[in-house]
Design a protein around this motif. Sequence first.
Motif, PDB file in Angstrom:
ATOM      1  N   GLU A 167       0.824  -1.209   0.000  1.00  0.00           N
ATOM      2  CA  GLU A 167       0.000   0.000   0.000  1.00  0.00           C
ATOM      3  C   GLU A 167       0.855   1.255   0.000  1.00  0.00           C
ATOM      4  O   GLU A 167       1.949   1.266   0.574  1.00  0.00           O
ATOM      5  N   THR A 168       0.349   2.291  -0.646  1.00  0.00           N
ATOM      6  CA  THR A 168       0.752   3.662  -0.354  1.00  0.00           C
ATOM      7  C   THR A 168      -0.296   4.205   0.600  1.00  0.00           C
ATOM      8  O   THR A 168      -1.496   4.096   0.336  1.00  0.00           O
ATOM      9  N   ARG A 169       0.147   4.800   1.709  1.00  0.00           N
ATOM     10  CA  ARG A 169      -0.815   5.167   2.755  1.00  0.00           C
ATOM     11  C   ARG A 169      -0.580   6.606   3.210  1.00  0.00           C
ATOM     12  O   ARG A 169       0.558   6.993   3.508  1.00  0.00           O
ATOM     13  N   ILE A 170      -1.664   7.371   3.264  1.00  0.00           N
ATOM     14  CA  ILE A 170      -1.634   8.756   3.727  1.00  0.00           C
ATOM     15  C   ILE A 170      -2.624   8.898   4.874  1.00  0.00           C
ATOM     16  O   ILE A 170      -3.759   8.398   4.795  1.00  0.00           O
ATOM     17  N   GLY A 171      -2.211   9.575   5.943  1.00  0.00           N
ATOM     18  CA  GLY A 171      -3.022   9.669   7.146  1.00  0.00           C
ATOM     19  C   GLY A 171      -4.100  10.733   7.098  1.00  0.00           C
ATOM     20  O   GLY A 171      -4.553  11.172   6.033  1.00  0.00           O
ATOM     21  N   ASN A 172      -4.497  11.186   8.280  1.00  0.00           N
ATOM     22  CA  ASN A 172      -5.594  12.146   8.421  1.00  0.00           C
ATOM     23  C   ASN A 172      -5.079  13.586   8.397  1.00  0.00           C
ATOM     24  O   ASN A 172      -3.961  13.876   8.807  1.00  0.00           O
ATOM     25  N   ASN A 173      -5.940  14.464   7.913  1.00  0.00           N
ATOM     26  CA  ASN A 173      -5.719  15.919   7.999  1.00  0.00           C
ATOM     27  C   ASN A 173      -4.429  16.370   7.322  1.00  0.00           C
ATOM     28  O   ASN A 173      -3.771  17.303   7.779  1.00  0.00           O
ATOM     29  N   ILE A 174      -4.088  15.723   6.233  1.00  0.00           N
ATOM     30  CA  ILE A 174      -2.912  16.143   5.484  1.00  0.00           C
ATOM     31  C   ILE A 174      -3.270  17.345   4.615  1.00  0.00           C
ATOM     32  O   ILE A 174      -4.419  17.500   4.180  1.00  0.00           O
ATOM     33  N   LEU A 175      -2.295  18.203   4.385  1.00  0.00           N
ATOM     34  CA  LEU A 175      -2.420  19.279   3.402  1.00  0.00           C
ATOM     35  C   LEU A 175      -1.335  19.084   2.359  1.00  0.00           C
ATOM     36  O   LEU A 175      -0.149  19.246   2.652  1.00  0.00           O
ATOM     37  N   MET A 176      -1.738  18.693   1.166  1.00  0.00           N
ATOM     38  CA  MET A 176      -0.831  18.617   0.029  1.00  0.00           C
ATOM     39  C   MET A 176      -1.145  19.801  -0.883  1.00  0.00           C
ATOM     40  O   MET A 176      -2.209  19.854  -1.498  1.00  0.00           O
ATOM     41  N   MET A 177      -0.219  20.742  -0.959  1.00  0.00           N
ATOM     42  CA  MET A 177      -0.445  21.917  -1.791  1.00  0.00           C
ATOM     43  C   MET A 177      -0.208  21.573  -3.264  1.00  0.00           C
ATOM     44  O   MET A 177       0.083  20.431  -3.625  1.00  0.00           O
ATOM     45  N   ALA A 178      -0.353  22.558  -4.131  1.00  0.00           N
ATOM     46  CA  ALA A 178      -0.377  22.324  -5.565  1.00  0.00           C
ATOM     47  C   ALA A 178       0.899  21.637  -6.056  1.00  0.00           C
ATOM     48  O   ALA A 178       2.005  21.970  -5.639  1.00  0.00           O
ATOM     49  N   TYR A 179       0.706  20.659  -6.942  1.00  0.00           N
ATOM     50  CA  TYR A 179       1.781  19.958  -7.647  1.00  0.00           C
ATOM     51  C   TYR A 179       2.687  19.144  -6.723  1.00  0.00           C
ATOM     52  O   TYR A 179       3.798  18.788  -7.114  1.00  0.00           O
ATOM     53  N   THR A 180       2.254  18.843  -5.532  1.00  0.00           N
ATOM     54  CA  THR A 180       3.037  17.942  -4.683  1.00  0.00           C
ATOM     55  C   THR A 180       2.879  16.498  -5.172  1.00  0.00           C
ATOM     56  O   THR A 180       1.914  16.155  -5.856  1.00  0.00           O
ATOM     57  N   HIS A 181       3.856  15.654  -4.795  1.00  0.00           N
ATOM     58  CA  HIS A 181       3.865  14.272  -5.277  1.00  0.00           C
ATOM     59  C   HIS A 181       4.264  13.319  -4.161  1.00  0.00           C
ATOM     60  O   HIS A 181       5.265  13.529  -3.474  1.00  0.00           O
ATOM     61  N   VAL A 182       3.469  12.267  -3.992  1.00  0.00           N
ATOM     62  CA  VAL A 182       3.784  11.163  -3.090  1.00  0.00           C
ATOM     63  C   VAL A 182       3.912   9.912  -3.942  1.00  0.00           C
ATOM     64  O   VAL A 182       2.940   9.479  -4.574  1.00  0.00           O
ATOM     65  N   ALA A 183       5.102   9.319  -3.973  1.00  0.00           N
ATOM     66  CA  ALA A 183       5.372   8.180  -4.840  1.00  0.00           C
ATOM     67  C   ALA A 183       4.943   6.872  -4.178  1.00  0.00           C
ATOM     68  O   ALA A 183       4.427   6.839  -3.060  1.00  0.00           O
ATOM     69  N   HIS A 184       5.193   5.782  -4.888  1.00  0.00           N
ATOM     70  CA  HIS A 184       4.759   4.448  -4.482  1.00  0.00           C
ATOM     71  C   HIS A 184       5.357   4.026  -3.142  1.00  0.00           C
ATOM     72  O   HIS A 184       6.483   4.357  -2.804  1.00  0.00           O
ATOM     73  N   ASN A 185       4.547   3.295  -2.382  1.00  0.00           N
ATOM     74  CA  ASN A 185       4.959   2.668  -1.118  1.00  0.00           C
ATOM     75  C   ASN A 185       5.306   3.669  -0.027  1.00  0.00           C
ATOM     76  O   ASN A 185       5.912   3.289   0.983  1.00  0.00           O
ATOM     77  N   CYS A 186       4.961   4.931  -0.187  1.00  0.00           N
ATOM     78  CA  CYS A 186       5.185   5.895   0.896  1.00  0.00           C
ATOM     79  C   CYS A 186       4.159   5.698   2.006  1.00  0.00           C
ATOM     80  O   CYS A 186       3.028   5.262   1.774  1.00  0.00           O
ATOM     81  N   ILE A 187       4.570   6.047   3.215  1.00  0.00           N
ATOM     82  CA  ILE A 187       3.670   6.079   4.365  1.00  0.00           C
ATOM     83  C   ILE A 187       3.770   7.477   4.958  1.00  0.00           C
ATOM     84  O   ILE A 187       4.833   7.873   5.451  1.00  0.00           O
ATOM     85  N   VAL A 188       2.686   8.210   4.899  1.00  0.00           N
ATOM     86  CA  VAL A 188       2.654   9.598   5.373  1.00  0.00           C
ATOM     87  C   VAL A 188       1.681   9.669   6.538  1.00  0.00           C
ATOM     88  O   VAL A 188       0.535   9.215   6.445  1.00  0.00           O
TER      89      VAL A 188
END
Length: 263
Positions: free
Chosen positions: A105-126
């Motif tokens: 999985e690529t997994r992103i948690g709660n209440n994240i703010l990703m501003m314009a043109y940001t990138h999270v690649a494969h298998n990241c855990i945020v």
Amino acid sequence: MPESGIHETAIIHPDAVIGKDVKVGPYAVIDEDTVIGDGCVIGAHVTIHKYTTVGKNNRFFPGCSIGAVPQDLKFVGEQTRTIIGDGGTFRECCTVNRACGEGNETRIGNNILMMAYTHVAHNCIVGNNVIMSNVATLAGHVIVEDRAVIGGLAAVHQFCKIGRNAMVGGMARASQDIPPFMIVAGDPAFVSGLNSVGLARAGMPQEERSELKKAFRILYRSGLPLQEAIATMEAELNSCEPVEHLMRFLRTVERGIIRTRKG
């Protein structure tokens, strides 16, 4: 964006699961085997790719691509997933790739703010409450702990780890682990100090911040090798949760930690 409901030009696969009070804007695409939680707002031209699960009350601004196949030549079509928590904000044209490796999985948690043109690649855990400023980029397999802040145009090398409440300055290039509670900046990145203002804003008590200042001096001003610095912190610092978290992080470092600037 319609005031409520789904725009007539949106394309939603019949197998997609759409929660209550979801808004879907013009020309958005929601693929098969997706789950969209209650209260989400999906803007114009957003694509939610297959094998993606989105929690409640997320907002996706126009042009986002969430859960696309990884940009990795090792990927051969295996079934992997993208998991998004609750309450996130994904600004214009940000991208999140699903994982490589069957069942991962690529997994992103709660209440994240990703501003314009940001990138999270494969298998990241945020983690939770993370902020990524415009055009910040995480390569594959990066781990970001809670409440980290990643500045605009910053780039993080694959397999790096960013600790809790750390701050990465704009345009920084990080190729080693960033310990919790630190500020890093530059190309290549260096530790410029303890994130004292951020810790105060996060509500950390003064006595805990004082112990972290001592930990910073041991780690970055004593000249000790990492393992000796950890042993010194164990011997000299009063035990508190942030110090224990810092030492746990340091004990599991694999790529080495970012150091201070020489000279």
